[in-house]
Design an enzyme around this catalytic site. Structure first.
Site, PDB file in Angstrom:
ATOM      1  N   GLY A 189      -5.296  -8.859   3.167  1.00 38.58           N
ATOM      2  CA  GLY A 189      -5.893  -7.936   2.213  1.00 38.58           C
ATOM      3  C   GLY A 189      -5.177  -7.785   0.899  1.00 38.58           C
TER       4      GLY A 189
ATOM      5  N   ASN B  93      -8.728 -12.438   4.603  1.00 38.53           N
ATOM      6  CA  ASN B  93      -9.249 -11.888   3.349  1.00 38.53           C
ATOM      7  C   ASN B  93     -10.625 -12.490   3.127  1.00 38.53           C
ATOM      8  OD1 ASN B  93      -9.848 -11.229   0.653  1.00 38.53           O
ATOM      9  ND2 ASN B  93      -7.667 -11.231   0.121  1.00 38.53           N
TER      10      ASN B  93
ATOM     11  N   HIS C 172       5.857  -0.783  -2.689  1.00 36.12           N
ATOM     12  CA  HIS C 172       5.331  -0.204  -3.934  1.00 36.12           C
ATOM     13  C   HIS C 172       5.359   1.313  -3.917  1.00 36.12           C
ATOM     14  CE1 HIS C 172       3.008  -4.043  -5.324  1.00 36.12           C
ATOM     15  NE2 HIS C 172       4.313  -4.153  -5.416  1.00 36.12           N
TER      16      HIS C 172
ATOM     17  N   ASN D   4       0.825  -1.203   0.000  1.00 34.35           N
ATOM     18  CA  ASN D   4       0.000   0.000   0.000  1.00 34.35           C
ATOM     19  C   ASN D   4       0.859   1.254   0.000  1.00 34.35           C
ATOM     20  OD1 ASN D   4      -2.090  -1.806   0.112  1.00 34.35           O
ATOM     21  ND2 ASN D   4      -2.381  -1.613   2.324  1.00 34.35           N
ATOM     22  N   VAL D   5       0.370   2.261  -0.696  1.00 28.32           N
ATOM     23  CA  VAL D   5       1.113   3.530  -0.773  1.00 28.32           C
ATOM     24  C   VAL D   5       0.504   4.569   0.170  1.00 28.32           C
ATOM     25  CG1 VAL D   5       1.894   3.082  -3.133  1.00 28.32           C
ATOM     26  CG2 VAL D   5      -0.268   4.300  -2.776  1.00 28.32           C
ATOM     27  N   ASP D   6      -0.578   4.163   0.883  1.00 27.87           N
ATOM     28  CA  ASP D   6      -1.117   5.079   1.894  1.00 27.87           C
ATOM     29  C   ASP D   6      -0.236   5.005   3.144  1.00 27.87           C
ATOM     30  OD1 ASP D   6      -3.488   2.500   2.311  1.00 27.87           O
ATOM     31  OD2 ASP D   6      -2.119   3.073   3.916  1.00 27.87           O
TER      32      ASP D   6
ATOM     33  N   CYS E 155      12.288  13.041  -8.724  1.00 26.52           N
ATOM     34  CA  CYS E 155      12.778  13.754  -9.911  1.00 26.52           C
ATOM     35  C   CYS E 155      13.029  12.762 -11.036  1.00 26.52           C
ATOM     36  CB  CYS E 155      14.081  14.478  -9.543  1.00 26.52           C
ATOM     37  SG  CYS E 155      14.905  15.179 -10.991  1.00 26.52           S
TER      38      CYS E 155
HETATM   39  N1  APR Z   1     -10.103  -6.985   4.652  1.00 23.43           N
HETATM   40  C1  APR Z   1      -9.192  -7.809   4.067  1.00 23.43           C
HETATM   41  N2  APR Z   1      -9.105  -7.997   2.721  1.00 23.43           N
HETATM   42  C2  APR Z   1      -9.997  -7.330   1.964  1.00 23.43           C
HETATM   43  C3  APR Z   1     -10.968  -6.461   2.491  1.00 23.43           C
HETATM   44  C4  APR Z   1     -11.003  -6.304   3.900  1.00 23.43           C
HETATM   45  N3  APR Z   1     -11.900  -5.490   4.498  1.00 23.43           N
HETATM   46  N4  APR Z   1     -11.709  -5.940   1.462  1.00 23.43           N
HETATM   47  C5  APR Z   1     -11.189  -6.476   0.341  1.00 23.43           C
HETATM   48  N5  APR Z   1     -10.166  -7.309   0.630  1.00 23.43           N
HETATM   49  C6  APR Z   1      -9.303  -8.055  -0.284  1.00 23.43           C
HETATM   50  C7  APR Z   1      -9.926  -8.475  -1.585  1.00 23.43           C
HETATM   51  O1  APR Z   1     -10.622  -9.695  -1.431  1.00 23.43           O
HETATM   52  C8  APR Z   1      -8.688  -8.633  -2.469  1.00 23.43           C
HETATM   53  O2  APR Z   1      -8.176  -9.950  -2.366  1.00 23.43           O
HETATM   54  O3  APR Z   1      -8.257  -7.174  -0.660  1.00 23.43           O
HETATM   55  C9  APR Z   1      -7.680  -7.672  -1.860  1.00 23.43           C
HETATM   56  C10 APR Z   1      -7.335  -6.494  -2.749  1.00 23.43           C
HETATM   57  O4  APR Z   1      -6.703  -7.016  -3.904  1.00 23.43           O
HETATM   58  P1  APR Z   1      -6.165  -6.002  -5.008  1.00 23.43           P
HETATM   59  O5  APR Z   1      -7.232  -5.018  -5.324  1.00 23.43           O
HETATM   60  O6  APR Z   1      -5.565  -6.809  -6.101  1.00 23.43           O
HETATM   61  O7  APR Z   1      -5.036  -5.170  -4.233  1.00 23.43           O
HETATM   62  P2  APR Z   1      -3.562  -5.644  -3.928  1.00 23.43           P
HETATM   63  O8  APR Z   1      -3.489  -7.120  -3.724  1.00 23.43           O
HETATM   64  O9  APR Z   1      -3.052  -4.789  -2.824  1.00 23.43           O
HETATM   65  O10 APR Z   1      -2.790  -5.242  -5.287  1.00 23.43           O
HETATM   66  C11 APR Z   1      -1.403  -5.402  -5.270  1.00 23.43           C
HETATM   67  O11 APR Z   1      -1.253  -4.416  -7.475  1.00 23.43           O
HETATM   68  O12 APR Z   1      -2.092  -2.806  -8.838  1.00 23.43           O
HETATM   69  C12 APR Z   1      -1.006  -3.161  -8.086  1.00 23.43           C
HETATM   70  O13 APR Z   1       0.556  -1.761  -7.068  1.00 23.43           O
HETATM   71  C13 APR Z   1      -0.785  -2.150  -7.000  1.00 23.43           C
HETATM   72  O14 APR Z   1      -0.119  -2.537  -4.719  1.00 23.43           O
HETATM   73  C14 APR Z   1      -1.038  -2.932  -5.729  1.00 23.43           C
HETATM   74  C15 APR Z   1      -0.773  -4.362  -6.147  1.00 23.43           C
END
Ligand code: APR
Length: 262
Positions: free
Chosen positions: A196, A222, A122, A105-107, A130
């Protein structure tokens, strides 16, 4: 004892006996704080084409549009608060002798919840870099407009070149020092939490394999199954903000949700 109770007791015992914990989080960890994930039906990549908003070519073809999306995300992040999942993970950082959290996460919600021993693999939504020399700046140190125009795009304080968001985009390398720390953390841990993340991108980082090779117990939190669920000894299909404080209270008696908890 029912099978369900037995499994829950094994999970609690894993939290109680852990000494070296590695946590790997994705966008789902911030969902209950109101920030969007990427690949869910209401996710970021449904609204914003990643080829435009998450590649260098996309940025260079329209820096104003891409920067304004990131300015909007910065405003979302500033308005968001850490949720009980972030707070529980920050408590784990205080509690366990050896702890590392690696986030995609970037937050800054893990930081604002108090997590100290962590790496961001990430990048960081609050930083810009720059394009010429690579110097990194915190955007909050600049008096930047909420909406950029071609004349007000952020430029390097040193050389005047255009700056880009300091985010790892598709096809780019993860910061080496953060990746090395995460590989070491996953290779020595006895408990790994996957919180997540769909595992769509991170499956290739190998953290779960390193943890498995070290005999770690792997717990995934998840609501949906993902690419990493097959590695999990325990899969908790609940939101992180619910599951993590619940398990923590079962394992330690600490109720992180009660305001009186200090
Ligand atoms: N608690 C836990 N997990 C959750 C929740 C929750 N409240 N709500 C949703 N999720 C899960 C979803 O089921 C999903 O598996 O969070 C996951 C989010 O998956 P993505 O949207 O693919 O996000 P992420 O895995 O962080 O993506 C990884 O991909 O696009 C790039 O750089 C970007 O860092 C990102 C990377």
């Amino acid at each position: 004892m029912s099978k369900k109770t037995a499994v829950q007791q094994q999970l609690i015992d894993a939290f109680r006996s852990a000494k070296r914990v590695f946590v790997f989080t994705g966008a789902g960890a911030s969902k209950e704080s109101g920030l969007p994930t990427f690949r869910e039906v209401d996710g970021e990549w449904r609204q914003y084409d990643p080829m435009t908003f998450a590649t260098l070519d996309g940025f260079l073809s329209d820096p104003v549009r891409v920067w304004n999306m990131y300015r909007m995300r910065q405003r979302q992040i500033a308005q968001a608060q850490p949720n009980p999942g972030h707070i529980t993970l920050a408590r784990m950082d205080q509690y366990y002798p050896d702890f590392l959290l690696a986030t995609q996460n970037v937050d800054d919600l893990h930081e604002r919840a108090g997590t100290k021993r962590m790496v961001k693999i990430h990048g960081d939504a609050w930083q810009m870099r720059c394009l010429r020399a690579g110097d990194v700046f915190d955007v909050r140190d600049f008096d930047l407009p909420d909406e950029f125009t071609v004349d007000t795009l952020p430029r390097c304080r040193k050389c005047g070149a255009l700056c880009r968001p300091n985010i790892v985009w598709f096809g780019e390398y993860v910061p080496q020092d953060a990746m090395e720390a995460a590989i070491r953390g996953s290779s020595i841990c006895d408990l790994m939490l996957i919180v997540g993340t769909s595992g769509e991108v991170s499956g290739g980082y190998g953290f779960a394999e390193y943890a498995l090779a070290n005999g770690a117990t792997i717990v995934e939190v998840n609501p949906s199954e993902g690419a990493l669920t097959r590695y999990a000894d325990f899969w908790i299909p609940e939101p992180a903000g619910i599951a993590l404080p619940r398990i923590w209270k079962l394992a330690t008696g600490e109720d992180l949700l009660s305001t009186s908890h200090t």
